[in-house]
Design an enzyme around this catalytic site. Structure first.
Site: not given
Ligand code: CAO
Length: 557
Positions: A529-531
């Site tokens: 998850d790039h967040r």
């Protein structure tokens, strides 16, 4: 005090019906006749009541289990004599059961002899067992409607269950003889149909009575019972538990499920607050127009539940193409399994909501595989086969310890770092994808993990996993190594933030600086998850994982 088994009572023609909702959990105090779980066949659903009052000690069935008469559903601690059922409990099950003995003779005869109304045909209330003077709580059709054989006309309700009354013929409704609030009995006239040659009827279909619990809703039950797997939690996930259980008929609940509408948030306009299909439609319209937000949307995202309905409307996309495939060749329509439907909604949400990236890498497992094979040879007699996946779980634990954000979850603007290492693994089952969880994998050895995995995978395939065995994962591994392939892009199992996909290892020529050496290379696909995670961290995670799998002694460092 005594502990007794609560069994499935006589439920008529229902056999091997799937458990779709668990309404109680260990520790709950239940009254006699209180509904314990809901089962569903392809045609109907019903609640299974408790024959005694007491405290639930253990729930013996899991979501998705298939049960029949006599199966033990839970262990109940009861006061005093174990054998004496509460006086009022006994009639409940038979009452429900009797009403389920559809296809009933009357309806069957009608269906067989008048499948399509060619002239005026009377549709009457079929034999509905012990149900007498039951109230019409829903009228699903009106004069002028063209109806099919078996189409539900009305819903009636007793104090404990509701049932839909289907039509014993196809045709156009000339007149309806019942209205909301009427009390009906076997033989009462419901409607007069006029023949309609254009309405096709299934020639052998028997009219059936669809029995449903008076108070059932999938989202509400999800709040009560753990979902079948993190991958398979219902798409809508209210953050506040619904107050009470919504009343809705089976067809309305099915309709709501198809639209991804959380029934617990719909206000019923029917008799006694019952939710009708119009209420579900109105709710969907108000969500789509922005007038209403679901609890899940308020809590998490702005994605309307229509997105989960697969039509793309909630995302402002063009509608999903509707194609009459039969125009191009023979086709067969088959309902997806319940697990597939539920996990599909979750996968869709996770795919849409998570800015996911996948890093692919290879790691050298030549020595590890040789060690695994020799270990298995040495322990041939022990019966426990050490699997590559067990080593992967252990290696992932080491990598999760080194890069803790991979073992975290998003909570608004904060991250929850888990200090436990519960590793889920995707298991392919006849009913669809399940994700059993190895709890505290950091505290377990390879043998124990291998044994637990084998037990859990078997339970998953047999549909016997308990909710506890499918929840709580902090990271998931999806291995297609036993099947084949090179790389894939697994979808993160929210609220986790990463998942490792593994494919089949192959011997590759690897350059050692002087010559190519045949090495066993394992393809890894890490989705993150790039967040929460950056590309550099993901690359480091894979490299570290590869180092451990290349030389397991590094786990000790
Ligand atoms: N490379 C090469 N061979 C591998 C391998 C790999 N990465 N992983 C497993 N194998 C071999 C095993 O060694 C075993 O061989 P032997 O029988 O000769 O010992 C064989 O493949 C079968 O392994 P398996 O798949 O039955 O066992 P497992 O422990 O690897 O996996 C389980 C167990 C439950 C994960 C697996 O059965 C399964 O269901 N996999 C599918 C998961 C899935 O569907 N993922 C996709 C999710 S996204 O839609």
């Amino acid at each position: 005090m005594a502990i007794i088994e609560i069994k499935v009572p006589d439920i008529g023609d229902f056999k091997d019906v799937a458990v779709i909702e668990l309404l109680v959990k260990p520790g709950d105090t239940v009254k006699a006749e209180q509904s314990l779980l809901t089962v569903e066949s392809d045609k109907a659903s019903m609640e299974i009541p408790s024959s005694h009052a007491g405290v639930v000690k253990e729930v013996k069935v899991a979501l998705g289990d298939k049960i029949s008469e006599g199966n033990v559903v839970l262990m109940l601690e009861v006061a005093g004599e174990a054998s004496a059922p509460a006086p009022s409990a006994a009639p409940t099950a038979p009452q429900v059961a009797a009403s389920n003995q559809a296809p009933d003779p009357v309806a069957q005869v009608q269906a067989a002899t008048t499948p399509v109304a060619t002239g005026p045909a009377e549709v009457r209330v079929p034999d509905i067992g012990d149900f007498k003077d039951v109230t019409v709580i829903e009228v699903m059709v009106k004069a002028g409607d063209s109806i099919k054989l078996e189409q539900s006309l009305i819903t009636v309700e007793s104090d404990k269950a509701s049932m839909e009354i289907p039509s014993s013929a196809a045709g156009v409704i000339k007149s309806l003889s019942v209205k909301l609030g009427d009390k009906v009995n076997i033989g009462d006239l419901l409607a007069v149909l006029e023949g309609s040659a254009s309405v096709a009827a299934a020639p052998t279909a028997a009219a059936t009575v669809a029995v449903a619990a008076a108070a059932v809703a999938a989202p509400a039950a999800a709040a009560v019972a753990a979902p079948p797997a993190a991958l398979a939690v219902p798409a809508h996930n209210p953050t506040t538990a619904p107050v009470g259980l919504p009343h809705a008929s089976p067809s309305v609940r099915k309709f709501a499920r198809e639209l991804g509408v959380p029934l617990s948030e719909v206000k019923g306009s029917g008799l006694k607050g019952r939710i009708t299909d119009h209420d579900v439609q109105a709710f969907t319209r108000s969500v789509m127009s922005g007038a209403v937000q679901t609890l899940a949307a308020q809590a998490q995202t702005k994605v309307a539940p229509a997105a989960a309905a697969n039509d793309g409307a909630g995302l402002g996309l063009i509608p999903w193409p509707k194609v009459d495939f039969a125009k191009f060749g023979p086709v067969e329509r088959k309902e997806m399994s319940r697990i597939k439907k539920i996990s599909g909604a979750n996968l869709l949400r996770n795919a849409i909501m998570i800015p996911a990236v996948t890093n692919h890498d290879d790691c050298d497992i030549t020595d590890l595989e040789a060690f695994r094979v020799s270990t298995n040879k040495e322990n041939e007699k022990s019966g426990t086969k050490v699997t590559m996946l067990a080593f992967l779980i252990k290696a992932c634990v080491a990598a999760l310890k080194k890069y803790p954000e991979f073992n975290s979850s998003l909570d608004g603007d904060a991250l929850i770092y888990k200090q436990y290492f519960h590793i889920g693994f995707a298991a392919d089952t006849p009913n669809g994808l399940m994700v059993p969880v190895i709890k505290d994998a950091d505290k377990k050895g390879i043998f124990q993990i291998s044994q637990e995995m084998s037990d859990l995978a078997k339970k998953a395939r047999d549909g016997k996993l308990s909710p506890a065995e499918m929840t709580g994962a902090s990271f998931t591994i999806s291995s297609l190594g036993g099947i084949g392939g090179r790389y894939f892009t697994p979808i993160i199992n929210a609220p986790e933030v990463a998942i490792l996909g593994v494919c089949r290892s192959t011997i590759e020529p690897i350059w050692d600086g002087k010559a190519f050496q045949p090495r066993l290379m394992l393809p890894l696909s890490l989705t993150w998850d790039h967040r929460v995670i950056d590309g550099a961290a993901a690359a480091r995670f894979n490299v570290y994982l590869g180092q451990i799998l290349g030389d397991f002694r590094r786990v000790l460092l």
